[in-house]
Enzyme design. Structure first.
Site, PDB file in Angstrom:
ATOM      1  N   GLY A   1     126.070  75.208 -17.081  1.00  0.00           N
ATOM      2  CA  GLY A   1     127.172  74.411 -16.589  1.00  0.00           C
ATOM      3  C   GLY A   1     128.021  75.185 -15.592  1.00  0.00           C
ATOM      4  O   GLY A   1     128.532  74.616 -14.621  1.00  0.00           O
ATOM      5  N   THR A   2     128.148  76.484 -15.814  1.00  0.00           N
ATOM      6  CA  THR A   2     128.899  77.323 -14.884  1.00  0.00           C
ATOM      7  C   THR A   2     128.256  77.320 -13.501  1.00  0.00           C
ATOM      8  O   THR A   2     128.957  77.242 -12.476  1.00  0.00           O
ATOM      9  CB  THR A   2     128.978  78.767 -15.424  1.00  0.00           C
ATOM     10  OG1 THR A   2     129.754  78.767 -16.632  1.00  0.00           O
ATOM     11  CG2 THR A   2     129.614  79.704 -14.419  1.00  0.00           C
TER      12      THR A   2
ATOM     13  N   HIS B   1     123.461  72.670 -23.789  1.00  0.00           N
ATOM     14  CA  HIS B   1     123.724  73.278 -25.094  1.00  0.00           C
ATOM     15  C   HIS B   1     124.925  72.680 -25.810  1.00  0.00           C
ATOM     16  O   HIS B   1     125.052  72.838 -27.022  1.00  0.00           O
ATOM     17  CB  HIS B   1     123.885  74.796 -24.957  1.00  0.00           C
ATOM     18  CG  HIS B   1     125.212  75.232 -24.417  1.00  0.00           C
ATOM     19  ND1 HIS B   1     125.501  75.256 -23.075  1.00  0.00           N
ATOM     20  CD2 HIS B   1     126.325  75.663 -25.045  1.00  0.00           C
ATOM     21  CE1 HIS B   1     126.736  75.690 -22.907  1.00  0.00           C
ATOM     22  NE2 HIS B   1     127.264  75.943 -24.078  1.00  0.00           N
TER      23      HIS B   1
ATOM     24  N   CYS C   1     140.772  86.376 -26.487  1.00  0.00           N
ATOM     25  CA  CYS C   1     140.543  87.718 -27.009  1.00  0.00           C
ATOM     26  C   CYS C   1     139.301  87.767 -27.886  1.00  0.00           C
ATOM     27  O   CYS C   1     138.754  88.837 -28.135  1.00  0.00           O
ATOM     28  CB  CYS C   1     141.752  88.214 -27.788  1.00  0.00           C
ATOM     29  SG  CYS C   1     142.202  87.190 -29.187  1.00  0.00           S
TER      30      CYS C   1
END
Length: 361
Positions: free
Chosen positions: A50-51, A181, A306
């Site tokens: 997707g990126t 995914h 994080c």
């Protein structure tokens, strides 16, 4: 996918018999994906992630616009987009306007359309938020308004496809990113939907694959898996049934979490993706809660980045005015069971209360 991992290794770009077998498999998958998202098969351009789809859309639109203008143009997007959208936009040579959102992550159509300039080359707005689940109810108005001004529109639907109905033709956007995914397909397969008749400079060059829109040999097994997952969701009313089950399960997760004092849900309470919730947990940071749940066999994610290799707070939650270090994101999928939900309901209060006791003690 197994036959294409074991016995059909041929390049689908070849005209020999073996190549035609893999070509047929890719085109069958293309038809299945197109059927899932209300697109024409020729509008589906397979990518690896997707990126990559997002980067192809943003870079291609910006480059097309720069060629037309003679200088780098202007992009409009929102402050709660996925990092792939934000970073792709910021890496362009032109100016970027980030439109803010309210505390539920809604963006106002007037704010987006009001940011469009004469040199705007792209507007990019997500269909639904990947962290808090809020669906952008103003999306259709934004698309229509941008199209009236002759500006290309990209919709990031990676978090939404496979969980809510998506109709690319009805949406009337120029570009739309989706991925496998997120809906039960394999990692390594995604697609960019490109409106019929629109030509963009390809991000990847060096080959004529995907009708010269994305160079590089196709990952046949992954694409076949993407098509198989899409076909399962198109079959009968499975998409609606999965969404209904997911809403029931996330409601149970939320009810269990709210039995603990100082827990609230983030995002729109009703107009949202069915399969995820985002929780603000007072009195303890998300990371210890995440690790405590993991020790009890429950996997969740944090609204803070994080937990994903960086130490920066979530820009999505920051844009909403929410403390990114004190939020947790449980989600369910097509294979989530009632036992999984019960495991969270049993573990969450115990983990939070023990951590709070440590802090006060």
């Amino acid at each position: 996918m197994l036959p294409y991992l074991r016995g059909h290794p041929a390049d689908p770009g070849r005209v020999h018999s073996e190549g035609r077998v893999t070509r047929v498999a890719i085109e069958a998958a293309r038809e299945a994906v197109a059927a899932l998202v209300g697109a024409r098969p020729r509008e589906v351009v397979f990518t690896a992630t997707g990126t990559e789809s997002v980067n192809t859309a943003v870079w291609g639109a910006a480059t097309r616009g720069a060629e037309r203008l003679g200088y780098p143009g202007h992009l409009v997007t929102t402050a709660v987009e996925h990092s792939s959208v934000l970073e792709a936009a910021q890496r362009g040579r032109g100016e970027v306007t980030l439109v803010g959102v309210d505390r539920e992550a809604h963006v106002a159509a007037d704010a987006v359309l009001g940011a469009i300039r004469d040199d705007t080359t792209l507007v990019s707005v997500q269909l639904a938020n990947h962290e808090v689940g809020t669906c952008q109810s103003a999306l259709n108005t934004i698309v229509a308004g941008a199209r009236e001004r002759g500006v290309l529109v990209h919709v990031d639907a990676c978090a939404a496809v496979g969980h809510v109905p998506v109709d690319f033709v009805g949406l009337d956007a120029d570009l739309c990113s989706i991925t496998a995914h997120k809906l039960g397909g394999p990692k390594g397969a995604a697609a960019l939907l490109v409106r019929r008749g629109l030509r963009l400079p390809p991000l990847l060059v060096g080959g004529a694959q995907e009708r010269a829109r994305r160079a590089g040999i196709e990952d046949v097994p992954a694409i076949v898996g993407f098509g198989a997952a899409a076909a399962e969701l198109v079959d009968g009313d499975r998409l609606a049934r999965e969404a209904s089950t997911a809403r029931t399960q996330t409601a149970q997760l939320l009810a269990a979490a709210r039995r603990v004092d100082g827990v609230e849900a983030l995002g729109d309470p009703t107009d949202r993706l069915p399969h995820l919730i985002c929780l603000a947990v007072a009195g303890v940071e998300a990371e210890p809660v995440l690790l405590g749940l993991d020790q009890r066999g429950v996997a969740v994610h944090s609204g803070s980045s994080c937990s994903s290799e960086t130490l920066e707070p979530s820009p999505v939650l920051a844009a909403m005015g929410v403390d990114a270090d004190r939020s947790l994101r449980p989600s369910v999928g097509w294979n989530t069971t009632d036992a999984d939900v019960a495991a969270f309901a049993a573990a969450f209060p115990e983990v939070v209360e023990k951590l709070r006791a440590l802090r006060t003690g």
